[in-house]
Every structure is written in structure tokens, then in C-alpha cells.
Design an enzyme around this catalytic site. Structure first.
Site, PDB file in Angstrom:
ATOM      1  N   HIS A   1      -2.007   6.666   7.809  1.00  0.00           N
ATOM      2  CA  HIS A   1      -1.127   7.623   7.113  1.00  0.00           C
ATOM      3  C   HIS A   1      -1.871   8.909   6.780  1.00  0.00           C
ATOM      4  O   HIS A   1      -1.308  10.008   6.893  1.00  0.00           O
ATOM      5  CB  HIS A   1      -0.614   7.021   5.799  1.00  0.00           C
ATOM      6  CG  HIS A   1       0.653   6.226   5.940  1.00  0.00           C
ATOM      7  ND1 HIS A   1       1.823   6.743   6.458  1.00  0.00           N
ATOM      8  CD2 HIS A   1       0.947   4.945   5.603  1.00  0.00           C
ATOM      9  CE1 HIS A   1       2.771   5.822   6.444  1.00  0.00           C
ATOM     10  NE2 HIS A   1       2.270   4.708   5.937  1.00  0.00           N
TER      11      HIS A   1
ATOM     12  N   HIS B   1      -3.666   0.586   8.044  1.00  0.00           N
ATOM     13  CA  HIS B   1      -2.342   1.219   8.007  1.00  0.00           C
ATOM     14  C   HIS B   1      -2.367   2.471   7.112  1.00  0.00           C
ATOM     15  O   HIS B   1      -1.841   3.528   7.479  1.00  0.00           O
ATOM     16  CB  HIS B   1      -1.332   0.181   7.490  1.00  0.00           C
ATOM     17  CG  HIS B   1       0.070   0.655   7.374  1.00  0.00           C
ATOM     18  ND1 HIS B   1       1.098   0.168   8.160  1.00  0.00           N
ATOM     19  CD2 HIS B   1       0.654   1.560   6.553  1.00  0.00           C
ATOM     20  CE1 HIS B   1       2.226   0.763   7.827  1.00  0.00           C
ATOM     21  NE2 HIS B   1       1.991   1.612   6.845  1.00  0.00           N
ATOM     22  N   GLU B   2      -2.990   2.343   5.939  1.00  0.00           N
ATOM     23  CA  GLU B   2      -3.003   3.475   4.990  1.00  0.00           C
ATOM     24  C   GLU B   2      -3.893   4.614   5.496  1.00  0.00           C
ATOM     25  O   GLU B   2      -3.562   5.794   5.327  1.00  0.00           O
ATOM     26  CB  GLU B   2      -3.471   3.023   3.606  1.00  0.00           C
ATOM     27  CG  GLU B   2      -2.629   1.923   2.959  1.00  0.00           C
ATOM     28  CD  GLU B   2      -1.138   2.157   3.038  1.00  0.00           C
ATOM     29  OE1 GLU B   2      -0.700   3.317   2.983  1.00  0.00           O
ATOM     30  OE2 GLU B   2      -0.399   1.166   3.184  1.00  0.00           O
TER      31      GLU B   2
ATOM     32  N   GLN C   1       2.987   9.830   1.699  1.00  0.00           N
ATOM     33  CA  GLN C   1       4.283   9.162   1.569  1.00  0.00           C
ATOM     34  C   GLN C   1       5.053   9.599   0.320  1.00  0.00           C
ATOM     35  O   GLN C   1       6.255   9.342   0.216  1.00  0.00           O
ATOM     36  CB  GLN C   1       4.109   7.636   1.546  1.00  0.00           C
ATOM     37  CG  GLN C   1       3.619   7.069   2.871  1.00  0.00           C
ATOM     38  CD  GLN C   1       3.525   5.569   2.823  1.00  0.00           C
ATOM     39  OE1 GLN C   1       2.541   5.026   2.341  1.00  0.00           O
ATOM     40  NE2 GLN C   1       4.568   4.887   3.277  1.00  0.00           N
TER      41      GLN C   1
ATOM     42  N   CYS D   1       6.641  -0.463   7.203  1.00  0.00           N
ATOM     43  CA  CYS D   1       6.192   0.728   6.482  1.00  0.00           C
ATOM     44  C   CYS D   1       7.318   1.205   5.577  1.00  0.00           C
ATOM     45  O   CYS D   1       8.469   1.293   6.001  1.00  0.00           O
ATOM     46  CB  CYS D   1       5.812   1.828   7.466  1.00  0.00           C
ATOM     47  SG  CYS D   1       5.252   3.339   6.666  1.00  0.00           S
ATOM     48  N   LEU D   2       6.955   1.521   4.339  1.00  0.00           N
ATOM     49  CA  LEU D   2       7.942   2.020   3.381  1.00  0.00           C
ATOM     50  C   LEU D   2       8.606   3.304   3.864  1.00  0.00           C
ATOM     51  O   LEU D   2       9.726   3.617   3.466  1.00  0.00           O
ATOM     52  CB  LEU D   2       7.280   2.275   2.029  1.00  0.00           C
ATOM     53  CG  LEU D   2       6.705   1.042   1.316  1.00  0.00           C
ATOM     54  CD1 LEU D   2       5.836   1.468   0.152  1.00  0.00           C
ATOM     55  CD2 LEU D   2       7.813   0.109   0.864  1.00  0.00           C
TER      56      LEU D   2
ATOM     57  N   GLY E   1       0.835  -1.189   0.000  1.00  0.00           N
ATOM     58  CA  GLY E   1       0.000   0.000   0.000  1.00  0.00           C
ATOM     59  C   GLY E   1       0.869   1.239   0.000  1.00  0.00           C
ATOM     60  O   GLY E   1       2.042   1.187   0.391  1.00  0.00           O
TER      61      GLY E   1
END
Ligand code: NI
Length: 199
Positions: free
Chosen positions: A135, A131-132, A51, A89-90, A46
Site C-alpha cells: 500500500h 500487504h501494507e 487508505q 483489502c478494505l 492492517g
């Protein structure tokens, strides 16, 4: 389409509540396409617009064959928690910790053309939606940690050598990196390898 640089922890955009999308059109469609390409490039599950430095309520996802994007998502979650699973997480490279998440989730919103969309799922897909959405609210998964894990995560990202971890990750991106959501190379501490994961 283009691969966009992914912002990492310490960047204020990741700590800012994203704004609702109100302007639809070619630019928005291009952004969503670029986000999908960026996510695919790093094999992410995702990717949320903050991000890539855009403070708008948009995320893309690709989990177990389910993929798409949601704009202005409204998240609903069940009551039951899912089994413990490490999350990554990226934007917080090379770390992974178990985060409590609900087993079922549904997101409802619109797509880039403004048409209504709704996706629901369990397990990893539900985890991704939660999670997204975090963000978009300026929250990272490490904020949800408690006790020793929380101390460990925040200690890791404050350590002087974490800047080197980020620098290496940024340098590696743009090449193909082996990664997948929720499967950290090593749980709880920065790993020596170049793999990353997350969303
Ligand atoms: Ni993430």
C-alpha cells in the site's frame, strides 16, 4: 480519536507512492491513534495511511494478538512462500483472491514518538506486513494476481455494479462490520452479503 473514511479502489491516493514521515509530534500521534481506531472499527488486520487518504509511510496492524504501528517501515522477507491463502483489502471491498506471499517477514522502522521498532512474524502476520508495505508503494494486492484471477479481479472492479458495492460498503462502515484479514465471504467474485475484510 476519530474513525476515518476508508478510500476505495479508483482513488488516486491508493496508487501513489507514499512519502516518508519527517515530522513527529502530536498530529502524527493523533493520526496513528485514529488509524488504529478505524482499523478496529472494521475489524481489519492492517491499515495503511494512504487508505485513509494520507500519503505517508505509516501502517497499523492487528493480527492474532500482535498489534502496533510502524512508521517508515523497511520490509525484509524470506525466500519460502507460504501456503495459498485468500487475501482481501478494505479498499477493494467484497473481493478475495489467493496471493503468493513469503512465509516470513520483518518490518523495521520507528513508532509515533520516533523510537525504533521492529516486528517479525510468519503466516498471516507476515502476509499483513507485505500487504501494507505494498500500500505504501501505491500497490494493491490485485496487482500481484496473474492469469484468470487477475482478469476476474479487474473485471469485477470495472463492472458498473461495483460502484454500488463500494457505496454499500462505505455506508456500512461506521457501524461494526464482521470482517477479518484474508477471510473473504466468497473467493473470486463480489458476494451478496455485507461482510468485508482485509487491510
Ligand atoms: Ni489493503
Amino acid at each position: 480519536m476519530a474513525i476515518l473514511p476508508i478510500r476505495t479502489v479508483g482513488d488516486p491516493v491508493l496508487r501513489t507512492e507514499a512519502s516518508k514521515v519527517t515530522k513527529f509530534g502530536v498530529e502524527l500521534e493523533r493520526l496513528v491513534a485514529d488509524m488504529a481506531e478505524t482499523m478496529a472499527d472494521v475489524h481489519g488486520a492492517g491499515l495503511a495511511a494512504p487508505q485513509v487518504g494520507i500519503s505517508l509511510r505509516i501502517f497499523t496492524f492487528n493480527v492474532d494478538g500482535a498489534s502496533g504501528h510502524v512508521i517508515n517501515p523497511h520490509l525484509e522477507i524470506g525466500e519460502e512462500l507460504q501456503p495459498d491463502h485468500p487475501e482481501g483489502c478494505l479498499s477493494v471491498p467484497e473481493l478475495g483472491f489467493v496471493v503468493p506471499r513469503q512465509q516470513w517477514a520483518r518490518v523495521t522502522g520507528v513508532d509515533a514518538s520516533g523510537a525504533p521498532v521492529s516486528y517479525e512474524g510468519t503466516g498471516m502476520l507476515a502476509r499483513c506486513f507485505q500487504h501494507e508495505t505494498d500500500h505504501l508503494n501505491g500497490q494493491l494486492y490485485i496487482d500481484r494476481l496473474e492469469g484468470e484471477d487477475r482478469k476476474s479481479a479487474f473485471r469485477a472492479i470495472r463492472k458498473s455494479d461495483y460502484e454500488a458495492v463500494i457505496a454499500r460498503t462505505v455506508a456500512e462502515r461506521g457501524q461494526s462490520i464482521d470482517s477479518s484479514f484474508g477471510r473473504p465471504a466468497r473467493s473470486g467474485r463480489p458476494s451478496a452479503g455485507g461482510t468485508t475484510k482485509g487491510s
